[in-house]
Design a protein around this motif. Structure first.
Motif, mmCIF file in Angstrom:
data_model
loop_
_atom_site.group_PDB
_atom_site.id
_atom_site.type_symbol
_atom_site.label_atom_id
_atom_site.label_comp_id
_atom_site.label_asym_id
_atom_site.label_seq_id
_atom_site.Cartn_x
_atom_site.Cartn_y
_atom_site.Cartn_z
ATOM 1 N N UNK A 134 7.234 4.080 -20.733
ATOM 2 C CA UNK A 134 8.038 4.633 -19.644
ATOM 3 C C UNK A 134 9.481 4.860 -20.091
ATOM 4 N N UNK A 135 10.030 3.867 -20.780
ATOM 5 C CA UNK A 135 11.411 4.027 -21.274
ATOM 6 C C UNK A 135 11.512 5.181 -22.254
ATOM 7 N N UNK A 136 10.527 5.285 -23.155
ATOM 8 C CA UNK A 136 10.545 6.376 -24.120
ATOM 9 C C UNK A 136 10.437 7.723 -23.417
ATOM 10 N N UNK A 137 9.591 7.807 -22.389
ATOM 11 C CA UNK A 137 9.460 9.057 -21.645
ATOM 12 C C UNK A 137 10.733 9.429 -20.914
ATOM 13 N N UNK A 138 11.360 8.446 -20.264
ATOM 14 C CA UNK A 138 12.608 8.714 -19.562
ATOM 15 C C UNK A 138 13.707 9.138 -20.533
ATOM 16 N N UNK A 152 0.834 -1.210 0.000
ATOM 17 C CA UNK A 152 0.000 0.000 0.000
ATOM 18 C C UNK A 152 0.865 1.254 0.000
ATOM 19 N N UNK A 153 1.949 1.222 0.778
ATOM 20 C CA UNK A 153 2.855 2.366 0.818
ATOM 21 C C UNK A 153 3.495 2.601 -0.542
ATOM 22 N N UNK A 154 3.920 1.520 -1.196
ATOM 23 C CA UNK A 154 4.536 1.652 -2.520
ATOM 24 C C UNK A 154 3.544 2.198 -3.535
ATOM 25 N N UNK A 155 2.255 1.828 -3.399
ATOM 26 C CA UNK A 155 1.252 2.283 -4.358
ATOM 27 C C UNK A 155 0.812 3.721 -4.118
ATOM 28 N N UNK A 156 1.051 4.242 -2.913
ATOM 29 C CA UNK A 156 0.663 5.629 -2.644
ATOM 30 C C UNK A 156 1.698 6.632 -3.121
ATOM 31 N N UNK A 160 6.720 11.277 -9.971
ATOM 32 C CA UNK A 160 7.799 11.814 -9.133
ATOM 33 C C UNK A 160 8.737 10.695 -8.706
ATOM 34 N N UNK A 161 8.162 9.553 -8.299
ATOM 35 C CA UNK A 161 8.982 8.422 -7.886
ATOM 36 C C UNK A 161 9.875 7.948 -9.025
ATOM 37 N N UNK A 205 15.186 7.545 -11.380
ATOM 38 C CA UNK A 205 16.014 7.695 -12.573
ATOM 39 C C UNK A 205 17.194 8.616 -12.307
ATOM 40 N N UNK A 206 16.974 9.683 -11.548
ATOM 41 C CA UNK A 206 18.080 10.600 -11.255
ATOM 42 C C UNK A 206 19.113 9.957 -10.339
#
Length: 295
Positions: free
Chosen positions: A225-229, A131-135, A140-141, A146-147
């Motif tokens: 996701x890869x394309x966005x990153x 639940x914590x991971x899904x919130x 942003x995560x 990635x950074x």
């Protein structure tokens, strides 16, 4: 009491995999997705065998060259062949997507299975972590991970795989909570079967439909996701090719207006591949749903 139709009786007499294939083969959109995806896979895998140019070969005599008989899809601002970079970008994008989804499947299945078979205390503790991971805000995560991880194929795989597993873990847990109450699982536990035995002998085979459908649909999401990153400069770094950083390299107004082939082909390949995978995933989801026989 309802009477069974002959079609229902014939369907029930077949095995589950035969019935699933019958439902899949009757889905036109799924077959279209498969017909699109298979040639794409063949092309991106085999292109070094039939295309003379490498993705990073620079030809200063062919800067921003339009599509023609030599460079079929044209060249970019430093003379690199667009077709070679498109094929290499597809290979990298698909590799990142498949490997990251495979890792997320392993994590999600293990977390969901341990929560369902581990008892009430373990279940409560594990699911609160899920639940914590899904919130956490996913965008942003993703950017923070990635950074921290940096650019490149391996960091991008790690970032996408760490973002994708919580939903699957809840799906697996829901399936195995129902499974653990069945007589054959209760009997196995009563005979002293270990947790790994329960997971591999009973949990995994009874979750295979969830895993296949999730993997298919999640691969499309991982490609995006890869394309966005990569488009943001946090994924696959140049000079290595990916569809995302090809679009990033073509974002200037001059390129958008005068050299349309530099963004049109990678953008089109990205959209076409994702649509094909989504059609395929929808078809697999319907194929593994027994209620489809009732429609």
């Amino acid at each position: 009491m309802t009477a069974e139709t002959p079609a229902t009786v014939r369907s029930a007499s077949k095995g589950p995999w035969v019935r699933a294939w019958g439902r899949f083969s009757s889905n036109g959109a799924a077959l279209a997705g498969l017909a699109i995806l298979v040639p794409i896979l063949v092309l991106v895998i085999s292109y070094p065998l039939w295309w003379p140019y490498s993705p990073n070969d620079i030809d200063l005599r062919a800067l921003n060259q339009a599509p023609g008989p030599v460079h079929w899809l044209g060249t970019d601002g430093v003379g690199r062949d667009i077709l070679a970079r498109l094929m290499q970008g597809g290979r990298i994008s698909l590799t990142v997507a498949v490997v990251s989804v495979a890792i997320s499947i392993v994590i999600g299945f293990l977390v969901g299975a341990i929560a369902s078979f581990g008892g009430k205390v373990v279940d409560n503790g594990v699911m609160r972590l899920v639940d914590l991971a899904m919130t956490l805000p996913p965008v942003i995560f993703l950017l923070v991970l990635a950074s921290i991880a940096g650019t490149g194929v391996a960091p991008t795989i790690v970032v996408i795989s760490l973002l994708s597993w919580p939903v699957l873990s809840r799906m697996v847990r829901a399936r195995l909570l129902e499974l653990r109450e069945r007589d054959f699982v209760v009997a196995a536990r009563g005979m002293g079967a270990s947790l790994p035995h329960l997971l591999l002998r009973h949990g995994l085979p009874n979750s295979i439909d969830i895993l296949v459908v999730y993997a298919t649909l999640q691969i499309a999401n991982a490609i995006l996701l890869e394309a966005g990153l990569s488009f943001l400069g946090l994924g696959i770094a140049p000079p290595e090719a990916s569809w995302g950083n090809m679009l990033n390299a073509a974002r200037s107004t001059v390129v958008l207006e005068q050299y349309v082939w530099q963004w049109m082909f990678p953008g089109g390949a990205l959209v076409l591949t994702v649509l094909a995978i989504n059609f395929l995933g929808d078809g697999l989801r319907d194929a593994f749903d027994p209620r489809s026989d009732l429609n």
